[in-house]
Design an enzyme around this catalytic site. Structure first.
Site, short mmCIF file in Angstrom:
data_model
loop_
_atom_site.label_atom_id
_atom_site.label_comp_id
_atom_site.label_asym_id
_atom_site.label_seq_id
_atom_site.Cartn_x
_atom_site.Cartn_y
_atom_site.Cartn_z
N SER A 6 0.80 -1.22 0.00
CA SER A 6 0.00 0.00 0.00
C SER A 6 0.83 1.28 0.00
O SER A 6 0.44 2.26 -0.62
CB SER A 6 -0.94 -0.01 1.21
N CYS A 20 -6.87 -6.38 0.34
CA CYS A 20 -5.63 -6.29 1.11
C CYS A 20 -5.01 -4.89 1.02
O CYS A 20 -5.54 -3.96 1.62
CB CYS A 20 -4.68 -7.39 0.67
N ARG A 51 -2.48 -1.86 9.35
CA ARG A 51 -1.68 -2.53 8.33
C ARG A 51 -0.86 -3.66 8.97
O ARG A 51 -0.44 -3.53 10.12
CB ARG A 51 -0.75 -1.47 7.73
N HIS A 67 -7.50 -12.17 -0.16
CA HIS A 67 -7.25 -12.14 -1.62
C HIS A 67 -8.06 -13.19 -2.36
O HIS A 67 -7.54 -14.27 -2.64
CB HIS A 67 -5.78 -12.49 -1.90
N GLU A 80 -8.65 -13.28 -5.34
CA GLU A 80 -8.10 -13.42 -6.70
C GLU A 80 -7.08 -14.55 -6.80
O GLU A 80 -6.66 -14.88 -7.89
CB GLU A 80 -7.51 -12.09 -7.19
#
Ligand code: GLN
Length: 206
Positions: A50, A80, A109, A184, A186
């Site tokens: 990030s 995320c 975080r 995640h 993905e």
């Protein structure tokens, strides 16, 4: 209807998100500039790092256009690092890192700590039918606090709290057209989170 979903493509797992979007029948496009952003009906903010993405948003003159588009209701899904970017407040980040303030929440975080930097579990996500989904957490953030307008979609590690109810750490949220998960989807081949987001984008685009 046909919608075009942008994937912020400055850093992170852009390809995995584009593959998942294609697999649920959505057209996708990489977003690196304000002109790219102007051509999409929704945007995915991928996992990655990030603070690097925050810096690159500045380098590519994309921070303000993206923040404003999101404030104007452009649908967004952040996983995320993408969740961190969508937050209004971020703990344990670099002092020069900026976030977009789309979802009124405080995110910590790398919150799960060193011992469990990465782990997997099955969890129910509100609004996602078909039973628990496999959730992969990789140096993931968690959500410490949300404003009343924010819906909590999923929690992990439920445990009894003082009043006898069962609570757990918040790992998926939605406020208006913005959705964020600490995990995640993905990387698992379970397409239901992307399907959920594409349906949201279609509903907004009509
Ligand atoms: N720890 C990363 C960050 O701070 C997020 C990790 C991820 O996206 N897998 O941005």
């Amino acid at each position: 209807m046909t919608v075009r979903i942008g994937v912020l493509a400055l850093q992170g797992d852009v390809r995995e998100h584009r593959q998942a979007l294609a697999a649920v029948g959505a057209e996708s496009a990489p977003v690196r500039t304000a002109a790219d952003l102007a051509r999409v009906d929704g945007i995915v903010l991928p996992g990655g790092e990030s603070t690097t993405m925050s810096r690159l948003l500045g380098v590519f003159d994309l921070f303000e256009p993206l923040r404003d588009a999101l404030a104007g209701g452009l649908p967004a899904y952040g996983s995320c690092a993408g969740m961190i970017l969508l937050a209004s407040r971020v703990l344990d980040t670099r002092s020069d890192a900026r976030s977009l303030g789309t979802i009124d929440m405080t995110v910590r975080r790398n919150a799960f700590g060193r011992q469990v930097d990465s782990f997997e579990t099955d969890l129910d996500v509100a609004g996602v039918p078909g039973g628990p989904m496999r959730a992969v957490f990789i140096r993931a953030p968690w959500v410490e606090e949300v404003a009343p307008e924010v819906d909590i979609l999923a929690r992990v590690r439920p445990q009894k709290v003082a009043d006898g109810s069962t609570a757990g750490t918040i790992v998926a949220v939605r406020q208006g057209n913005a959705v964020a998960t600490s995990f995640h989807p993905e990387v698992t081949g379970d397409l239901r989170m992307h399907d959920y987001f594409v349906r949201l984008v279609r509903d907004v685009a009509v």
